[in-house]
Write a protein that holds these residues in place. Structure first.
Motif, PDB file in Angstrom:
ATOM      1  N   VAL A  42       0.816  -1.204   0.000  1.00 24.43           N
ATOM      2  CA  VAL A  42       0.000   0.000   0.000  1.00 24.43           C
ATOM      3  C   VAL A  42       0.855   1.261   0.000  1.00 24.43           C
ATOM      4  O   VAL A  42       0.490   2.281  -0.581  1.00 24.43           O
ATOM      5  N   ASN A  43       2.028   1.218   0.634  1.00 18.99           N
ATOM      6  CA  ASN A  43       2.873   2.399   0.715  1.00 18.99           C
ATOM      7  C   ASN A  43       3.682   2.658  -0.546  1.00 18.99           C
ATOM      8  O   ASN A  43       4.423   3.617  -0.609  1.00 18.99           O
ATOM      9  N   HIS A  44       3.554   1.788  -1.531  1.00 13.32           N
ATOM     10  CA  HIS A  44       4.344   1.953  -2.747  1.00 13.32           C
ATOM     11  C   HIS A  44       3.469   2.010  -3.993  1.00 13.32           C
ATOM     12  O   HIS A  44       3.989   2.089  -5.094  1.00 13.32           O
ATOM     13  N   ASP A  45       2.171   1.969  -3.804  1.00 12.18           N
ATOM     14  CA  ASP A  45       1.253   1.955  -4.928  1.00 12.18           C
ATOM     15  C   ASP A  45       0.483   3.269  -4.955  1.00 12.18           C
ATOM     16  O   ASP A  45      -0.256   3.592  -4.030  1.00 12.18           O
ATOM     17  N   GLU A  46       0.652   4.041  -6.033  1.00 19.74           N
ATOM     18  CA  GLU A  46       0.064   5.374  -6.088  1.00 19.74           C
ATOM     19  C   GLU A  46      -1.456   5.339  -6.050  1.00 19.74           C
ATOM     20  O   GLU A  46      -2.089   6.115  -5.328  1.00 19.74           O
ATOM     21  N   THR A  47      -2.056   4.429  -6.802  1.00 23.40           N
ATOM     22  CA  THR A  47      -3.506   4.334  -6.822  1.00 23.40           C
ATOM     23  C   THR A  47      -4.053   4.020  -5.444  1.00 23.40           C
ATOM     24  O   THR A  47      -5.033   4.624  -4.980  1.00 23.40           O
ATOM     25  N   SER A  48      -3.399   3.089  -4.761  1.00 19.82           N
ATOM     26  CA  SER A  48      -3.853   2.711  -3.416  1.00 19.82           C
ATOM     27  C   SER A  48      -3.788   3.898  -2.468  1.00 19.82           C
ATOM     28  O   SER A  48      -4.713   4.144  -1.693  1.00 19.82           O
ATOM     29  N   GLU A  49      -2.709   4.627  -2.524  1.00 20.76           N
ATOM     30  CA  GLU A  49      -2.553   5.746  -1.604  1.00 20.76           C
ATOM     31  C   GLU A  49      -3.508   6.886  -1.946  1.00 20.76           C
ATOM     32  O   GLU A  49      -3.970   7.596  -1.052  1.00 20.76           O
ATOM     33  N   ASN A  50      -3.798   7.076  -3.224  1.00 16.09           N
ATOM     34  CA  ASN A  50      -4.774   8.093  -3.594  1.00 16.09           C
ATOM     35  C   ASN A  50      -6.156   7.741  -3.047  1.00 16.09           C
ATOM     36  O   ASN A  50      -6.896   8.607  -2.586  1.00 16.09           O
ATOM     37  N   VAL A  51      -6.507   6.460  -3.106  1.00 17.50           N
ATOM     38  CA  VAL A  51      -7.789   6.016  -2.550  1.00 17.50           C
ATOM     39  C   VAL A  51      -7.818   6.243  -1.045  1.00 17.50           C
ATOM     40  O   VAL A  51      -8.802   6.731  -0.486  1.00 17.50           O
ATOM     41  N   PHE A  52      -6.712   5.904  -0.374  1.00 16.95           N
ATOM     42  CA  PHE A  52      -6.630   6.109   1.069  1.00 16.95           C
ATOM     43  C   PHE A  52      -6.765   7.593   1.421  1.00 16.95           C
ATOM     44  O   PHE A  52      -7.522   7.980   2.315  1.00 16.95           O
ATOM     45  N   ALA A  53      -6.029   8.453   0.691  1.00 20.62           N
ATOM     46  CA  ALA A  53      -6.060   9.889   0.980  1.00 20.62           C
ATOM     47  C   ALA A  53      -7.442  10.478   0.718  1.00 20.62           C
ATOM     48  O   ALA A  53      -7.937  11.305   1.496  1.00 20.62           O
ATOM     49  N   THR A  54      -8.075  10.048  -0.377  1.00 20.75           N
ATOM     50  CA  THR A  54      -9.412  10.538  -0.700  1.00 20.75           C
ATOM     51  C   THR A  54     -10.406  10.168   0.395  1.00 20.75           C
ATOM     52  O   THR A  54     -11.227  10.986   0.827  1.00 20.75           O
ATOM     53  N   THR A  55     -10.329   8.929   0.863  1.00 19.66           N
ATOM     54  CA  THR A  55     -11.226   8.479   1.929  1.00 19.66           C
ATOM     55  C   THR A  55     -11.014   9.293   3.193  1.00 19.66           C
ATOM     56  O   THR A  55     -11.971   9.725   3.845  1.00 19.66           O
ATOM     57  N   ALA A  56      -9.744   9.520   3.552  1.00 22.75           N
ATOM     58  CA  ALA A  56      -9.444  10.287   4.762  1.00 22.75           C
ATOM     59  C   ALA A  56      -9.957  11.718   4.650  1.00 22.75           C
ATOM     60  O   ALA A  56     -10.506  12.284   5.603  1.00 22.75           O
ATOM     61  N   LEU A  57      -9.816  12.339   3.457  1.00 25.49           N
ATOM     62  CA  LEU A  57     -10.290  13.710   3.264  1.00 25.49           C
ATOM     63  C   LEU A  57     -11.814  13.789   3.326  1.00 25.49           C
ATOM     64  O   LEU A  57     -12.375  14.748   3.871  1.00 25.49           O
ATOM     65  N   LEU A  58     -12.484  12.781   2.796  1.00 31.17           N
ATOM     66  CA  LEU A  58     -13.946  12.771   2.859  1.00 31.17           C
ATOM     67  C   LEU A  58     -14.433  12.582   4.294  1.00 31.17           C
ATOM     68  O   LEU A  58     -15.426  13.179   4.710  1.00 31.17           O
ATOM     69  N   LEU A  59     -13.724  11.741   5.056  1.00 32.58           N
ATOM     70  CA  LEU A  59     -14.068  11.587   6.472  1.00 32.58           C
ATOM     71  C   LEU A  59     -13.853  12.899   7.228  1.00 32.58           C
ATOM     72  O   LEU A  59     -14.627  13.266   8.106  1.00 32.58           O
ATOM     73  N   CYS A  60     -12.775  13.602   6.851  1.00 29.82           N
ATOM     74  CA  CYS A  60     -12.502  14.904   7.457  1.00 29.82           C
ATOM     75  C   CYS A  60     -13.638  15.875   7.147  1.00 29.82           C
ATOM     76  O   CYS A  60     -14.144  16.572   8.029  1.00 29.82           O
ATOM     77  N   MET A  61     -14.070  15.920   5.885  1.00 31.86           N
ATOM     78  CA  MET A  61     -15.157  16.803   5.490  1.00 31.86           C
ATOM     79  C   MET A  61     -16.453  16.432   6.202  1.00 31.86           C
ATOM     80  O   MET A  61     -17.231  17.304   6.617  1.00 31.86           O
ATOM     81  N   LYS A  62     -16.696  15.137   6.378  1.00 29.28           N
ATOM     82  CA  LYS A  62     -17.885  14.685   7.102  1.00 29.28           C
ATOM     83  C   LYS A  62     -17.875  15.236   8.522  1.00 29.28           C
ATOM     84  O   LYS A  62     -18.899  15.704   9.034  1.00 29.28           O
ATOM     85  N   GLU A  63     -16.705  15.195   9.172  1.00 29.87           N
ATOM     86  CA  GLU A  63     -16.606  15.718  10.528  1.00 29.87           C
ATOM     87  C   GLU A  63     -16.814  17.236  10.553  1.00 29.87           C
ATOM     88  O   GLU A  63     -17.344  17.784  11.522  1.00 29.87           O
ATOM     89  N   PHE A  64     -16.403  17.914   9.501  1.00 30.99           N
ATOM     90  CA  PHE A  64     -16.577  19.364   9.435  1.00 30.99           C
ATOM     91  C   PHE A  64     -18.041  19.758   9.593  1.00 30.99           C
ATOM     92  O   PHE A  64     -18.362  20.749  10.236  1.00 30.99           O
ATOM     93  N   ILE A  65     -18.935  19.001   8.956  1.00 32.00           N
ATOM     94  CA  ILE A  65     -20.336  19.425   8.900  1.00 32.00           C
ATOM     95  C   ILE A  65     -21.230  18.644   9.852  1.00 32.00           C
ATOM     96  O   ILE A  65     -22.420  18.926   9.950  1.00 32.00           O
ATOM     97  N   ALA A  66     -20.679  17.678  10.597  1.00 33.53           N
ATOM     98  CA  ALA A  66     -21.519  16.782  11.400  1.00 33.53           C
ATOM     99  C   ALA A  66     -21.908  17.364  12.744  1.00 33.53           C
ATOM    100  O   ALA A  66     -22.873  16.916  13.356  1.00 33.53           O
ATOM    101  N   GLY A  67     -21.141  18.321  13.271  1.00 31.95           N
ATOM    102  CA  GLY A  67     -21.538  18.938  14.520  1.00 31.95           C
ATOM    103  C   GLY A  67     -20.591  18.727  15.672  1.00 31.95           C
ATOM    104  O   GLY A  67     -20.813  19.256  16.752  1.00 31.95           O
ATOM    105  N   GLY A  68     -19.546  17.948  15.509  1.00 32.45           N
ATOM    106  CA  GLY A  68     -18.522  17.860  16.542  1.00 32.45           C
ATOM    107  C   GLY A  68     -18.725  16.785  17.589  1.00 32.45           C
ATOM    108  O   GLY A  68     -18.267  16.918  18.720  1.00 32.45           O
ATOM    109  N   GLU A  69     -19.421  15.702  17.244  1.00 33.61           N
ATOM    110  CA  GLU A  69     -19.627  14.646  18.227  1.00 33.61           C
ATOM    111  C   GLU A  69     -18.326  13.925  18.575  1.00 33.61           C
ATOM    112  O   GLU A  69     -18.196  13.342  19.641  1.00 33.61           O
ATOM    113  N   LYS A  70     -17.362  13.946  17.658  1.00 30.48           N
ATOM    114  CA  LYS A  70     -16.079  13.272  17.885  1.00 30.48           C
ATOM    115  C   LYS A  70     -14.989  14.349  17.935  1.00 30.48           C
ATOM    116  O   LYS A  70     -14.420  14.711  16.902  1.00 30.48           O
TER     117      LYS A  70
END
Length: 339
Positions: A11-39
């Motif tokens: 996973v640490n050497h495959d660009e596609t894999s890491e792009n998928v990981f980064a995209t997922t993490a950014l979307l989770l971050c955005m979800k937390e932005f608008i969810a209200g701060g429960e976590k």
């Protein structure tokens, strides 16, 4: 897909894999932005993980990766706003120098000029140095330390900050006159208003945190009223527009607002964001502000003086006498995800 890629050994050497990981993490971050701060603070973990992957020098900088990095950097810059209304030791994430004029924007999602980054960083540094000086003054009364000279040096830095803010506000005056004269504002002019609002808010923080003004002081309330005037002129539209970025300035203004008029105007903005944009954190911000105002207004004079005495004993330069938003947010365990 992200979990599946993480299970792969390369996973640490495959660009596609890491792009998928980064995209997922950014979307989770955005979800937390608008969810209200429960976590509390979980959005930071998602953002740090995504940027750690996207900033790796070993992988090729493809167009997809650059788009992801720009998305992540926008979230990082939002983190700068988190420094504005608190004396907490939070440092801006962008430390590289910028060489733009005061009217150049990072991007349309943020709505403030790059010049404000220097002021934010300086406020944090000066506030930290003031805290250190207060502590030194309290603990070294019998030592041969030239405290007067140290304080004079710090006051020179504060004076320079005030002058720097004044110069930027003067630069924006011409644009302000143009905006005030317009009957129907364009989105570019609304961004200019948002930029002005952030400078008025920043000026209020210099007054509060560095110059020793109380929240009730006319200077602080005048700065907040000017910021409120700016954000009220921004129109709510049916598409992505500057109104999407109103939650941060509205919440900061609300944290220090004392007049009933300003408070009502802040609630009006938050209510519209919840109704028209579906922002759950706007509802949470409203709840917190209403409770904050109730507790602050109901606090007895003796309680206020005791709170101020404790803060001074801790070496905290912030001079707000009333119950503070950070106290209430910590009590509730909320993060509100950048408000």
């Amino acid at each position: 897909m992200a979990v599946g890629h993480l299970r792969r050994q390369r996973v640490n050497h495959d660009e596609t894999s890491e792009n998928v990981f980064a995209t997922t993490a950014l979307l989770l971050c955005m979800k937390e932005f608008i969810a209200g701060g429960e976590k509390p603070y979980s959005w930071r973990a998602h953002l740090d993980g995504a940027m750690a992957v996207l900033d790796k020098p070993t992988l090729e900088r493809t167009l997809e990766r650059e788009h992801l990095r720009k998305f992540g950097q926008t979230m990082q810059r939002l983190n700068l706003i988190f420094c504005l209304p608190t004396h907490a030791k939070l440092k801006p994430v962008c430390s590289s120098p910028f060489h733009f004029s005061s009217c150049d924007y990072f991007d349309q999602e943020l709505g403030f000029s790059t010049a404000i980054l220097h002021i934010l960083n300086d406020i944090e540094q000066v506030a930290a140095d003031m805290t250190a000086l207060l502590h030194l003054e309290h603990t070294s009364k019998n030592q041969d330390i030239d405290m007067a000279n140290l304080w004079a040096s710090l006051m020179e830095r504060i004076d320079a900050l005030v002058k720097q803010s004044a110069v930027i506000m003067e630069d924006l005056d011409a644009l302000k006159e143009e905006v005030e004269a317009a009957t129907e504002l364009t989105e570019h002019e609304e961004l200019a208003l948002l930029n002005q609002a952030y400078y008025h808010i920043t000026l209020s923080q210099i007054q509060l945190r560095l110059l020793g003004h109380d929240v009730e002081s006319p200077q602080v309330q005048e700065s907040l009223a000017s910021a409120t005037h700016c954000i009220l002129r921004i129109k709510f539209r049916s598409h992505a527009s500057p109104s999407m970025a109103l939650l941060q300035p509205a919440f900061i203004i609300g944290c220090f607002a004392y007049s009933s008029q300003t408070r009502e105007q802040v609630l009006e903005v938050l209510d519209r964001m919840k109704k028209e944009q579906g922002r759950e954190n706007a509802r949470r911000a409203r709840e917190l502000l209403v409770e904050l105002w109730e507790r602050r207004d109901g606090e007895e004079g003796v309680e206020r003086e005791e709170r101020l005495r404790v803060r001074r004993g801790l070496g905290v330069p912030h001079r707000a006498r009333g119950f503070e938003w950070s106290d209430l947010m910590a009590e509730k365990g909320w993060d509100l995800c950048l408000w």
